[in-house]
Every structure is written in C-alpha cells, then in structure tokens.
Design an enzyme around this catalytic site. Sequence first.
Site, short mmCIF file in Angstrom:
data_model
loop_
_atom_site.label_atom_id
_atom_site.label_comp_id
_atom_site.label_asym_id
_atom_site.label_seq_id
_atom_site.Cartn_x
_atom_site.Cartn_y
_atom_site.Cartn_z
N PRO A 179 30.35 36.37 45.73
CA PRO A 179 29.97 37.03 44.54
C PRO A 179 28.74 37.73 44.51
O PRO A 179 28.53 38.58 43.45
CB PRO A 179 29.59 35.59 43.82
CG PRO A 179 29.84 34.54 44.57
CD PRO A 179 30.41 35.02 45.91
N GLU A 188 28.90 26.54 49.38
CA GLU A 188 27.80 27.20 48.71
C GLU A 188 27.77 28.44 49.21
O GLU A 188 27.01 29.41 48.60
CB GLU A 188 26.43 26.40 48.83
CG GLU A 188 26.42 25.08 47.90
CD GLU A 188 26.70 25.57 46.37
OE1 GLU A 188 25.98 26.14 45.91
OE2 GLU A 188 27.80 25.03 46.20
N ARG A 241 48.61 49.22 49.05
CA ARG A 241 49.47 49.90 48.27
C ARG A 241 49.09 51.41 48.31
O ARG A 241 49.95 52.33 47.92
CB ARG A 241 49.64 49.41 46.80
CG ARG A 241 48.21 49.26 46.07
CD ARG A 241 48.53 48.72 44.84
NE ARG A 241 49.48 49.14 44.02
CZ ARG A 241 49.35 50.20 43.40
NH1 ARG A 241 47.97 50.92 43.55
NH2 ARG A 241 50.21 50.79 42.57
N ASP A 252 48.11 55.90 38.48
CA ASP A 252 47.66 54.56 37.98
C ASP A 252 46.55 54.86 37.37
O ASP A 252 45.65 55.66 37.41
CB ASP A 252 47.60 53.57 39.13
CG ASP A 252 48.86 53.19 39.75
OD1 ASP A 252 50.12 53.26 39.14
OD2 ASP A 252 48.75 52.65 40.86
C1 JBK Z 1 33.47 35.13 43.77
O1 JBK Z 1 34.75 37.89 45.36
N1 JBK Z 1 34.45 37.51 44.67
O2 JBK Z 1 34.28 37.64 43.67
C2 JBK Z 1 34.07 35.85 44.84
C3 JBK Z 1 34.15 35.19 46.25
C4 JBK Z 1 34.16 34.06 46.51
C5 JBK Z 1 33.70 33.07 45.43
C6 JBK Z 1 33.30 33.69 44.08
O3 JBK Z 1 32.94 32.82 43.04
N2 JBK Z 1 33.27 35.45 42.48
#
Ligand code: JBK
Length: 237
Positions: A88, A115, A153, A168
């Site tokens: 994230p 985590e 793709r 696209d």
């Molecule tokens: C998220 O790539 N992501 O967005 C991601 C990877 C692993 C855990 C996550 O919560 N959002």
Amino acid sequence: MKIDILSLFPEMFEGVLNSSILRKAQEKNAVQYRVTDFREFTENKHKKVDDYPYGGGAGMVLTPQPIFDAVESLKGDTNAPRIVLMCPQGEPLTQGKAEQLSKEEHLILVCGHYEGYDERIREHLATDEISIGDYVLTGGELAAMVVVDSVTRLLPGVLGNAESPERDSFSSGLLEHPHYTRPADFRGLKVPDVLLSGDHAKIQKWREEKSLNRTIERRPDLLSEEVRLMQENKENQ
Ligand code: JBK
C-alpha cells in the site's frame, strides 16, 4: 517476457493466469509465468517466514532471508530483472507504469502478507514498489494479478487489432464514450439517432463530446493530468 511471482498462496493464481487473454498470451509465447512459494526457501526449522517486530507492537513482519534467497534463485540468466513489491505504500499503478513495465525482459513480483516487509527488503532488494489503490487487502496477490493483467495485454502480439490497447480508456487520457449494439430499440429504450445516421464525421464528433463530458463529470483528475502531460510535451519541443 518472463514474469515471476513470489507468494505464500500460489494456488490463488491458477484461475487468473490460465483464463482468457493471459492464457492465450502464454500459448503464443508472448509471456512465461512462474509462481513460486517463498516459504520453500526459508531456513527456519518451522518453515516460518515472519517474525515479531523489533520495538514491539502488533502484527508480524516478513523476514528478509526467504525473500532474498527466493529472488536470487529466480534471477537466473536474465540481466537486471525489475523486483516489484506489492504494497500500500508503493507508487500508484497507472497505465503509464504498466507501459513502462511491459518493456522489461523479466519482472519478479513479490506478494506480502501480515503487517509488511522488513525494511531491508525495500531498501536493498526491491527496484519498485507498487500499490493498486488506497484500500486494505489481505495480501499482495490480487494486486500482483492486476499488474500481470495490465502488463501482459500490452505485450506485442497479445491483443488482436480489434482490441488494440491504444483505443482503451486512459491511453487517450479520457474515459470512453457510451457504446450501443443491437437492437436499436430495446424495450422502448432507443439508441441515439446519430449512431444510426451513417454520418461518420458527426458520429466522431458526438463520441468526442460524450467522452469529454463524461471525463469532466466523473474524473476531472484525469483532465488535469492530460493538461499537465500536454504542457510537458510542449516544453520538451
Ligand atoms: C494493498 O497493492 N496494494 O494496493 C496493496 C498490496 C498489499 C496490501 C494492500 O492492502 N492495498
């Protein structure tokens, strides 16, 4: 292109990699996928791949040893693979990022759980960190599948002309105009007259207008990005 995926749940990838365009891409030899369970690389006698965080706190952290060893074993004979952590905190995935990755010879996608990753994996192993969006996922697997799909793709020979990627959304910088097919009247719901008119110039103009209006209404952020890119192009000329 070779795409390696490191995951603790390799079975999650079976349906996705063996269906539709991703399956065809492999059959055409445009891409080779390989999914590896990095638990197989742990030197821990209980096959553990995570541990408690130094400094305390809740949650577990992926230890560096299995991931470093797994990545090193996959590097093989290709030079300088891109090593991408799904997380994230990563750079947001965009069509531009997918285009950049599609030009590589070898990608290694690492799917985290718990985590997160020991920081030394980010600093001394990964070349990229990618996020697919601001929401919480159970692990990086679904995110890696999104990257694999968006990159595959774009590889030469994967899509036919009819579905060519230049057409696209996001390649033009705008959202797509509305589409209609037969019947011209479905339960009294009519297809706009202009599309039945045969006047190709008028149809083109209608589509451009709809495309622009839809982008203004739904995704004004895309327009500001488009304006920024146009300015950047002008400055580079
Ligand atoms: C998220 O790539 N992501 O967005 C991601 C990877 C692993 C855990 C996550 O919560 N959002």
